[in-house]
Write an enzyme that holds these catalytic residues in place. Structure first.
Site, PDB file in Angstrom:
ATOM      1  N   LYS A   9      99.905 -49.231  -6.285  1.00 33.13           N
ATOM      2  CA  LYS A   9      99.286 -48.149  -5.522  1.00 33.13           C
ATOM      3  C   LYS A   9     100.247 -47.662  -4.424  1.00 33.13           C
ATOM      4  O   LYS A   9     101.252 -48.328  -4.132  1.00 33.13           O
ATOM      5  CB  LYS A   9      97.967 -48.650  -4.927  1.00 33.13           C
ATOM      6  CG  LYS A   9      96.937 -49.066  -5.990  1.00 33.13           C
ATOM      7  CD  LYS A   9      95.669 -49.591  -5.325  1.00 33.13           C
ATOM      8  CE  LYS A   9      94.709 -50.146  -6.360  1.00 33.13           C
ATOM      9  NZ  LYS A   9      93.488 -50.711  -5.732  1.00 33.13           N
ATOM     10  N   TYR A  49      89.094 -43.753 -11.464  1.00 28.69           N
ATOM     11  CA  TYR A  49      88.095 -44.646 -10.859  1.00 28.69           C
ATOM     12  C   TYR A  49      86.665 -44.166 -11.119  1.00 28.69           C
ATOM     13  O   TYR A  49      85.768 -44.466 -10.326  1.00 28.69           O
ATOM     14  CB  TYR A  49      88.357 -44.761  -9.354  1.00 28.69           C
ATOM     15  CG  TYR A  49      89.427 -45.789  -8.993  1.00 28.69           C
ATOM     16  CD1 TYR A  49      89.347 -47.107  -9.459  1.00 28.69           C
ATOM     17  CD2 TYR A  49      90.495 -45.450  -8.164  1.00 28.69           C
ATOM     18  CE1 TYR A  49      90.313 -48.050  -9.125  1.00 28.69           C
ATOM     19  CE2 TYR A  49      91.464 -46.397  -7.822  1.00 28.69           C
ATOM     20  CZ  TYR A  49      91.358 -47.693  -8.311  1.00 28.69           C
ATOM     21  OH  TYR A  49      92.307 -48.637  -7.971  1.00 28.69           O
ATOM     22  N   THR A  91      89.825 -58.880  -5.837  1.00 28.00           N
ATOM     23  CA  THR A  91      89.863 -57.519  -5.286  1.00 28.00           C
ATOM     24  C   THR A  91      90.133 -57.507  -3.781  1.00 28.00           C
ATOM     25  O   THR A  91      90.939 -56.719  -3.297  1.00 28.00           O
ATOM     26  CB  THR A  91      88.506 -56.827  -5.570  1.00 28.00           C
ATOM     27  OG1 THR A  91      88.233 -56.916  -6.962  1.00 28.00           O
ATOM     28  CG2 THR A  91      88.535 -55.374  -5.134  1.00 28.00           C
ATOM     29  N   ASN A 112      94.994 -52.895  -1.215  1.00 18.08           N
ATOM     30  CA  ASN A 112      95.276 -54.123  -1.981  1.00 18.08           C
ATOM     31  C   ASN A 112      96.389 -53.949  -3.011  1.00 18.08           C
ATOM     32  O   ASN A 112      96.508 -54.710  -3.953  1.00 18.08           O
ATOM     33  CB  ASN A 112      93.988 -54.696  -2.592  1.00 18.08           C
ATOM     34  CG  ASN A 112      93.335 -53.751  -3.575  1.00 18.08           C
ATOM     35  OD1 ASN A 112      93.867 -52.686  -3.865  1.00 18.08           O
ATOM     36  ND2 ASN A 112      92.202 -54.149  -4.115  1.00 18.08           N
ATOM     37  N   HIS A 115      96.658 -52.196  -9.034  1.00 18.42           N
ATOM     38  CA  HIS A 115      95.498 -52.066  -9.931  1.00 18.42           C
ATOM     39  C   HIS A 115      95.835 -52.698 -11.270  1.00 18.42           C
ATOM     40  O   HIS A 115      96.958 -52.588 -11.754  1.00 18.42           O
ATOM     41  CB  HIS A 115      95.168 -50.588 -10.162  1.00 18.42           C
ATOM     42  CG  HIS A 115      94.307 -50.373 -11.372  1.00 18.42           C
ATOM     43  ND1 HIS A 115      92.946 -50.512 -11.346  1.00 18.42           N
ATOM     44  CD2 HIS A 115      94.619 -50.083 -12.652  1.00 18.42           C
ATOM     45  CE1 HIS A 115      92.454 -50.309 -12.565  1.00 18.42           C
ATOM     46  NE2 HIS A 115      93.456 -50.041 -13.379  1.00 18.42           N
ATOM     47  N   GLU A 126      92.641 -46.368 -19.858  1.00 19.60           N
ATOM     48  CA  GLU A 126      93.566 -46.107 -18.747  1.00 19.60           C
ATOM     49  C   GLU A 126      94.982 -45.815 -19.262  1.00 19.60           C
ATOM     50  O   GLU A 126      95.665 -44.936 -18.727  1.00 19.60           O
ATOM     51  CB  GLU A 126      93.556 -47.291 -17.777  1.00 19.60           C
ATOM     52  CG  GLU A 126      92.239 -47.360 -17.011  1.00 19.60           C
ATOM     53  CD  GLU A 126      92.039 -48.615 -16.163  1.00 19.60           C
ATOM     54  OE1 GLU A 126      91.003 -48.692 -15.477  1.00 19.60           O
ATOM     55  OE2 GLU A 126      92.907 -49.515 -16.182  1.00 19.60           O
TER      56      GLU A 126
HETATM   57  P1  GTP Z   1      91.435 -52.255  -9.261  1.00 24.57           P
HETATM   58  O1  GTP Z   1      92.380 -53.096 -10.041  1.00 24.57           O
HETATM   59  O2  GTP Z   1      92.101 -51.369  -8.237  1.00 24.57           O
HETATM   60  O3  GTP Z   1      90.483 -51.486 -10.169  1.00 24.57           O
HETATM   61  O4  GTP Z   1      90.588 -53.291  -8.394  1.00 24.57           O
HETATM   62  P2  GTP Z   1      89.476 -54.298  -8.891  1.00 24.57           P
HETATM   63  O5  GTP Z   1      89.227 -54.124 -10.369  1.00 24.57           O
HETATM   64  O6  GTP Z   1      89.894 -55.634  -8.413  1.00 24.57           O
HETATM   65  O7  GTP Z   1      88.217 -53.819  -8.069  1.00 24.57           O
HETATM   66  P3  GTP Z   1      87.215 -52.590  -8.366  1.00 24.57           P
HETATM   67  O8  GTP Z   1      87.554 -51.938  -9.655  1.00 24.57           O
HETATM   68  O9  GTP Z   1      85.843 -53.072  -8.138  1.00 24.57           O
HETATM   69  O10 GTP Z   1      87.576 -51.616  -7.162  1.00 24.57           O
HETATM   70  C1  GTP Z   1      88.623 -50.667  -7.281  1.00 24.57           C
HETATM   71  C2  GTP Z   1      89.320 -50.537  -5.950  1.00 24.57           C
HETATM   72  O11 GTP Z   1      88.415 -50.015  -5.013  1.00 24.57           O
HETATM   73  C3  GTP Z   1      89.789 -51.853  -5.342  1.00 24.57           C
HETATM   74  O12 GTP Z   1      91.047 -52.269  -5.823  1.00 24.57           O
HETATM   75  C4  GTP Z   1      89.854 -51.499  -3.888  1.00 24.57           C
HETATM   76  O13 GTP Z   1      91.075 -50.810  -3.595  1.00 24.57           O
HETATM   77  C5  GTP Z   1      88.708 -50.527  -3.737  1.00 24.57           C
HETATM   78  N1  GTP Z   1      87.523 -51.227  -3.231  1.00 24.57           N
HETATM   79  C6  GTP Z   1      86.722 -52.079  -3.916  1.00 24.57           C
HETATM   80  N2  GTP Z   1      85.734 -52.531  -3.116  1.00 24.57           N
HETATM   81  C7  GTP Z   1      85.940 -51.956  -1.907  1.00 24.57           C
HETATM   82  C8  GTP Z   1      85.252 -52.022  -0.651  1.00 24.57           C
HETATM   83  O14 GTP Z   1      84.261 -52.715  -0.490  1.00 24.57           O
HETATM   84  N3  GTP Z   1      85.769 -51.245   0.365  1.00 24.57           N
HETATM   85  C9  GTP Z   1      86.880 -50.477   0.204  1.00 24.57           C
HETATM   86  N4  GTP Z   1      87.335 -49.755   1.238  1.00 24.57           N
HETATM   87  N5  GTP Z   1      87.546 -50.391  -0.951  1.00 24.57           N
HETATM   88  C10 GTP Z   1      87.074 -51.126  -1.999  1.00 24.57           C
HETATM   89 MG    MG Z   2      88.855 -52.260 -11.234  1.00 24.46          MG
END
Ligand code: GTP
Ligand code: MG
Length: 151
Positions: A9, A49, A91, A112, A115, A126
């Site tokens: 990212k 997303y 995450t 973080n 992805h 994707e």
């Molecule tokens: P990705 O690999 O980025 O898809 O992350 P993930 O699969 O571990 O988590 P998820 O798909 O649930 O969420 C996608 C992204 O949304 C995360 O990587 C974070 O950057 C963001 N995100 C998730 N939960 C939160 C939250 O509670 N607050 C905020 N600000 N961002 C969040």
């Molecule tokens: Mg995800």
């Protein structure tokens, strides 16, 4: 062979973590089959997303991704979807284990740095969203016979 979509990212790119992250996938024995630096539009980020569109952080997340640049990659290997997620860590980096990418290199959930696709269907979707078919390479890597033991 299984493939997954991995993206560094904008925060990971800006913090100079590209080589650190790529080396963790490379050293594991996974194979890089596609890579490019992209500045996604906000609508593209929303597509990526789409499953999170009801979440309160969706707008901020899509804005953030669209700052770019994002390093989009496809990695190949046995179990790469699941193990890629293990390399990445939980995450929320405050809960990611040390030794994982997010555990070692990030602090808060909104930044973080990386992805990874969360399953075979999302990986396929994707990869198709981010790459054209002719951007995906097919090649034999010499180290495969040492990684998998097939001679
Ligand atoms: P990705 O690999 O980025 O898809 O992350 P993930 O699969 O571990 O988590 P998820 O798909 O649930 O969420 C996608 C992204 O949304 C995360 O990587 C974070 O950057 C963001 N995100 C998730 N939960 C939160 C939250 O509670 N607050 C905020 N600000 N961002 C969040
Ligand atoms: Mg995800």
């Amino acid at each position: 062979m299984e493939r997954t979509f991995i993206a560094i990212k904008p925060d990971g790119v800006q913090r100079g973590l590209i080589s650190e992250i790529i080396s963790r996938f490379e050293r594991k024995g996974f194979k890089l089959v596609a890579i490019k630096l992209v500045v996604p539009s906000k609508s593209f980020a929303q597509k990526h997303y789409h499953d999170l569109k009801e979440r309160p952080f969706f707008n901020g997340l899509c804005n953030f991704l669209s700052f770019g640049p994002v390093l989009a990659m496809v990695w190949e290997g046995e179990g790469v979807i699941r193990y890629g997620r293990k390399l990445i860590g939980a995450t929320d980096p405050s809960k990611s284990e040390p030794g994982t990418i997010r555990g070692d290199l990030a602090v808060v959930v909104g930044r973080n740095i990386i992805h990874g696709s969360d399953g075979p269907e999302t990986a396929k979707d994707e990869i198709n969203l981010w790459f054209k078919p002719d951007e995906l390479t097919n090649y034999t890597c010499n180290q495969e016979k040492w990684v998998y033991g097939v001679n």
